[in-house]
Design a protein around this motif. Structure first.
Motif, PDB file in Angstrom:
ATOM      1  N   LEU A   1       0.833  -1.202   0.000  1.00  0.00           N
ATOM      2  CA  LEU A   1       0.000   0.000   0.000  1.00  0.00           C
ATOM      3  C   LEU A   1       0.868   1.252   0.000  1.00  0.00           C
ATOM      4  N   VAL A   2       0.540   2.160  -0.875  1.00  0.00           N
ATOM      5  CA  VAL A   2       1.280   3.417  -1.004  1.00  0.00           C
ATOM      6  C   VAL A   2       0.295   4.579  -0.899  1.00  0.00           C
ATOM      7  N   ASP A   3       0.653   5.560  -0.097  1.00  0.00           N
ATOM      8  CA  ASP A   3      -0.153   6.786   0.017  1.00  0.00           C
ATOM      9  C   ASP A   3       0.147   7.651  -1.206  1.00  0.00           C
ATOM     10  N   ILE A   4      -0.771   7.656  -2.167  1.00  0.00           N
ATOM     11  CA  ILE A   4      -0.563   8.365  -3.426  1.00  0.00           C
ATOM     12  C   ILE A   4      -0.795   9.871  -3.289  1.00  0.00           C
ATOM     13  N   ALA A   5      -1.409  10.290  -2.174  1.00  0.00           N
ATOM     14  CA  ALA A   5      -1.708  11.710  -1.950  1.00  0.00           C
ATOM     15  C   ALA A   5      -1.229  12.120  -0.560  1.00  0.00           C
ATOM     16  N   PRO A   6       0.093  12.142  -0.324  1.00  0.00           N
ATOM     17  CA  PRO A   6       0.609  12.474   1.015  1.00  0.00           C
ATOM     18  C   PRO A   6       0.243  13.898   1.426  1.00  0.00           C
ATOM     19  N   PHE A   7      -0.035  14.068   2.723  1.00  0.00           N
ATOM     20  CA  PHE A   7      -0.397  15.395   3.239  1.00  0.00           C
ATOM     21  C   PHE A   7       0.772  16.358   3.107  1.00  0.00           C
ATOM     22  N   ASP A   8       1.990  15.846   3.345  1.00  0.00           N
ATOM     23  CA  ASP A   8       3.201  16.654   3.224  1.00  0.00           C
ATOM     24  C   ASP A   8       3.664  16.617   1.769  1.00  0.00           C
ATOM     25  N   GLU A   9       3.654  17.758   1.096  1.00  0.00           N
ATOM     26  CA  GLU A   9       3.997  17.805  -0.325  1.00  0.00           C
ATOM     27  C   GLU A   9       5.455  17.466  -0.592  1.00  0.00           C
ATOM     28  N   SER A  10       6.311  17.552   0.450  1.00  0.00           N
ATOM     29  CA  SER A  10       7.726  17.238   0.254  1.00  0.00           C
ATOM     30  C   SER A  10       7.989  15.736   0.205  1.00  0.00           C
ATOM     31  N   VAL A  11       7.002  14.946   0.573  1.00  0.00           N
ATOM     32  CA  VAL A  11       7.153  13.486   0.579  1.00  0.00           C
ATOM     33  C   VAL A  11       6.994  12.954  -0.842  1.00  0.00           C
ATOM     34  N   ASP A  12       7.935  12.118  -1.261  1.00  0.00           N
ATOM     35  CA  ASP A  12       7.907  11.521  -2.594  1.00  0.00           C
ATOM     36  C   ASP A  12       7.403  10.076  -2.478  1.00  0.00           C
ATOM     37  N   PRO A  13       6.186   9.785  -2.928  1.00  0.00           N
ATOM     38  CA  PRO A  13       5.642   8.420  -2.807  1.00  0.00           C
ATOM     39  C   PRO A  13       6.498   7.362  -3.500  1.00  0.00           C
ATOM     40  N   VAL A  14       7.107   7.726  -4.626  1.00  0.00           N
ATOM     41  CA  VAL A  14       7.940   6.760  -5.360  1.00  0.00           C
ATOM     42  C   VAL A  14       9.161   6.384  -4.534  1.00  0.00           C
ATOM     43  N   LYS A  15       9.792   7.384  -3.927  1.00  0.00           N
ATOM     44  CA  LYS A  15      10.965   7.124  -3.094  1.00  0.00           C
ATOM     45  C   LYS A  15      10.596   6.258  -1.887  1.00  0.00           C
ATOM     46  N   GLU A  16       9.448   6.551  -1.259  1.00  0.00           N
ATOM     47  CA  GLU A  16       9.025   5.766  -0.098  1.00  0.00           C
ATOM     48  C   GLU A  16       8.721   4.328  -0.494  1.00  0.00           C
ATOM     49  N   ALA A  17       8.084   4.137  -1.651  1.00  0.00           N
ATOM     50  CA  ALA A  17       7.759   2.783  -2.103  1.00  0.00           C
ATOM     51  C   ALA A  17       9.029   1.979  -2.343  1.00  0.00           C
ATOM     52  N   ARG A  18      10.021   2.604  -2.955  1.00  0.00           N
ATOM     53  CA  ARG A  18      11.286   1.907  -3.199  1.00  0.00           C
ATOM     54  C   ARG A  18      11.991   1.575  -1.882  1.00  0.00           C
ATOM     55  N   ALA A  19      11.909   2.478  -0.914  1.00  0.00           N
ATOM     56  CA  ALA A  19      12.564   2.243   0.379  1.00  0.00           C
ATOM     57  C   ALA A  19      11.950   1.035   1.092  1.00  0.00           C
ATOM     58  N   ILE A  20      10.618   0.911   1.019  1.00  0.00           N
ATOM     59  CA  ILE A  20       9.946  -0.217   1.674  1.00  0.00           C
ATOM     60  C   ILE A  20      10.385  -1.538   1.053  1.00  0.00           C
ATOM     61  N   VAL A  21      10.412  -1.596  -0.270  1.00  0.00           N
ATOM     62  CA  VAL A  21      10.800  -2.837  -0.952  1.00  0.00           C
ATOM     63  C   VAL A  21      12.248  -3.190  -0.652  1.00  0.00           C
ATOM     64  N   GLU A  22      13.102  -2.187  -0.543  1.00  0.00           N
ATOM     65  CA  GLU A  22      14.512  -2.440  -0.214  1.00  0.00           C
ATOM     66  C   GLU A  22      14.646  -2.994   1.202  1.00  0.00           C
ATOM     67  N   GLU A  23      13.851  -2.479   2.138  1.00  0.00           N
ATOM     68  CA  GLU A  23      13.882  -3.004   3.506  1.00  0.00           C
ATOM     69  C   GLU A  23      13.405  -4.451   3.531  1.00  0.00           C
ATOM     70  N   LEU A  24      12.415  -4.753   2.704  1.00  0.00           N
ATOM     71  CA  LEU A  24      11.922  -6.128   2.611  1.00  0.00           C
ATOM     72  C   LEU A  24      13.021  -7.047   2.093  1.00  0.00           C
ATOM     73  N   ARG A  25      13.751  -6.604   1.101  1.00  0.00           N
ATOM     74  CA  ARG A  25      14.839  -7.414   0.529  1.00  0.00           C
ATOM     75  C   ARG A  25      15.947  -7.636   1.537  1.00  0.00           C
ATOM     76  N   LYS A  26      16.286  -6.604   2.309  1.00  0.00           N
ATOM     77  CA  LYS A  26      17.338  -6.729   3.314  1.00  0.00           C
ATOM     78  C   LYS A  26      16.943  -7.689   4.421  1.00  0.00           C
ATOM     79  N   TYR A  27      15.664  -7.681   4.767  1.00  0.00           N
ATOM     80  CA  TYR A  27      15.206  -8.512   5.882  1.00  0.00           C
ATOM     81  C   TYR A  27      15.182  -9.982   5.502  1.00  0.00           C
ATOM     82  N   ASP A  28      14.595 -10.306   4.355  1.00  0.00           N
ATOM     83  CA  ASP A  28      14.430 -11.715   3.991  1.00  0.00           C
ATOM     84  C   ASP A  28      14.231 -11.806   2.482  1.00  0.00           C
ATOM     85  N   GLU A  29      15.177 -12.458   1.800  1.00  0.00           N
ATOM     86  CA  GLU A  29      15.108 -12.566   0.341  1.00  0.00           C
ATOM     87  C   GLU A  29      13.885 -13.365  -0.095  1.00  0.00           C
TER      88      GLU A  29
END
Length: 350
Positions: free
Chosen positions: A244-272
């Motif tokens: 799930l990605v917040d496509i309309a963040p309240f804070d305009e400085s937040v980049d949804p694409v960057k956050e989505a990539r960060a989550i997937v990277e954390e998932l990869r680091k935790y367990d392949e």
């Protein structure tokens, strides 16, 4: 009740009772002979999966468990009583490991499944076992064997078909409230979900699946930041992950694409293996956008996503029904494949 999904305990099986060396002494029986009985068996410790238990909280505060010792033998050929076995009831989905060796002993994935954790010691032999034609009055007997003892690690992995993944405040709890009867806490600040929540999504009379909501992940979760990394284990049994990605963040400085990539990277680091699970992209809060179709298309393009994507509003219910039916079809196809594989594995060799 506080959600506890891990615990470390020590188990001590009962020692066997000692055998005794006694002799029959009765009037008119001057040569009665040996009559010492055996000691009783020590009690063993078992773990049983129980669907009526949801957490391991019982093992967070009581950490030592001892089974009953076997009774010593007595004269007149009386054997000692065996020690009573100890049953530890745990939630379905509990994985039990040896703390010292980190070896997994059993995965209690079904209700009623039982496993022996520590075996009780055998009772000692009384002197009646040592009599012979050349040893009419044996005075030897043996002591009972000690019971097994272990330090065990209990880890609960909830049984769910679908797992929700995303940043705090991505709308995971709102989504699970929208499509199921579960009522997790929802608020306008991050980390409102502090423990996993399960919801049953029923799309038809006999068609349903279980969905799991865990605390949101943040960048650095694999190294221990935030809360979500503590509960990623609960996604291990799922057949599908919804990102799930917040496509309309309240804070305009937040980049949804960057956050989505960060989550997937954390998932990869935790367990392949968790990273390799089927994963769908769910873009939430489209009701906050005036040109949702254009924003969704831009996000998918910038993110470089080639899998299935759904645009929904968990709060308004937009797109939720279509998503749940798609999930149900996917789960049913996976279940059918698993059953076919089980049938194939169970066929006798030609």
């Amino acid at each position: 009740m506080k959600f506890i999904d891990e615990a470390t305990i020590k188990v001590y099986a009962g020692d066997g009772g000692n055998g005794v060396a006694t002799f029959r002494r009765e009037k008119y029986e001057p040569m009665g002979g040996p009559n010492g009985g055996d000691g009783g068996r020590g009690g063993s410790i078992y773990a049983v999966a129980d669907r009526n238990i949801n957490t391991l909280v019982d093992y967070r505060y009581t950490r030592t468990f001892r089974a009953q010792r076997g009774e010593n033998g007595r004269g007149s050929d009386q054997y000692g009583a065996g020690g009573e076995d100890l049953i530890l009831r745990v939630p379905v989905g509990t994985v039990i490991s040896n703390k010292a060796t980190e070896q997994v002993l059993i995965d209690l994935a079904e209700h009623g499944q039982q496993a022996l954790l520590a075996k009780g010691g055998n009772g000692g032999l009384g002197n009646i076992h040592f009599k012979s034609s050349v040893n009419r009055s044996p005075r030897q007997c043996t002591k009972g064997e000690p019971g097994e003892e272990f330090e065990l690690y209990f880890e609960l992995k909830v049984l769910a078909d679908v797992g929700l993944l995303g940043m705090p405040n991505a709308g995971k709890s709102t989504f699970i409230r929208s499509v199921s009867a579960a009522k997790p806490k929802v608020a306008d600040y991050p980390f409102t979900t502090l423990h996993p929540n399960l919801g049953v999504v029923r799309v038809d009379t006999n068609r349903s699946f279980v969905i799991a909501d865990i605390p949101g992940l943040i960048e650095g979760a694999a190294e221990g930041a935030g809360l979500g990394h503590q509960f990623l284990r609960h996604l291990a049994r799922t057949r599908l992950l919804l990102h799930l990605v917040d496509i309309a963040p309240f804070d305009e400085s937040v980049d949804p694409v960057k956050e989505a990539r960060a989550i997937v990277e954390e998932l990869r680091k935790y367990d392949e293996s968790l990273y390799q699970k089927p994963r769908w992209l769910v873009l939430n809060k489209v009701d906050m956008l005036s040109d949702s179709a254009e924003v969704v298309a831009a996000f998918v393009r910038d993110y470089g996503w080639e899998g299935r994507v759904f645009a929904i509003s968990a709060l308004a219910g937009i797109g939720c029904k279509e998503l749940t039916y798609a999930i149900m079809e996917h789960i049913e196809s996976v279940r059918a494949g698993e059953h076919a594989q089980e049938d194939q594995d169970g066929l006798p060799a030609a």
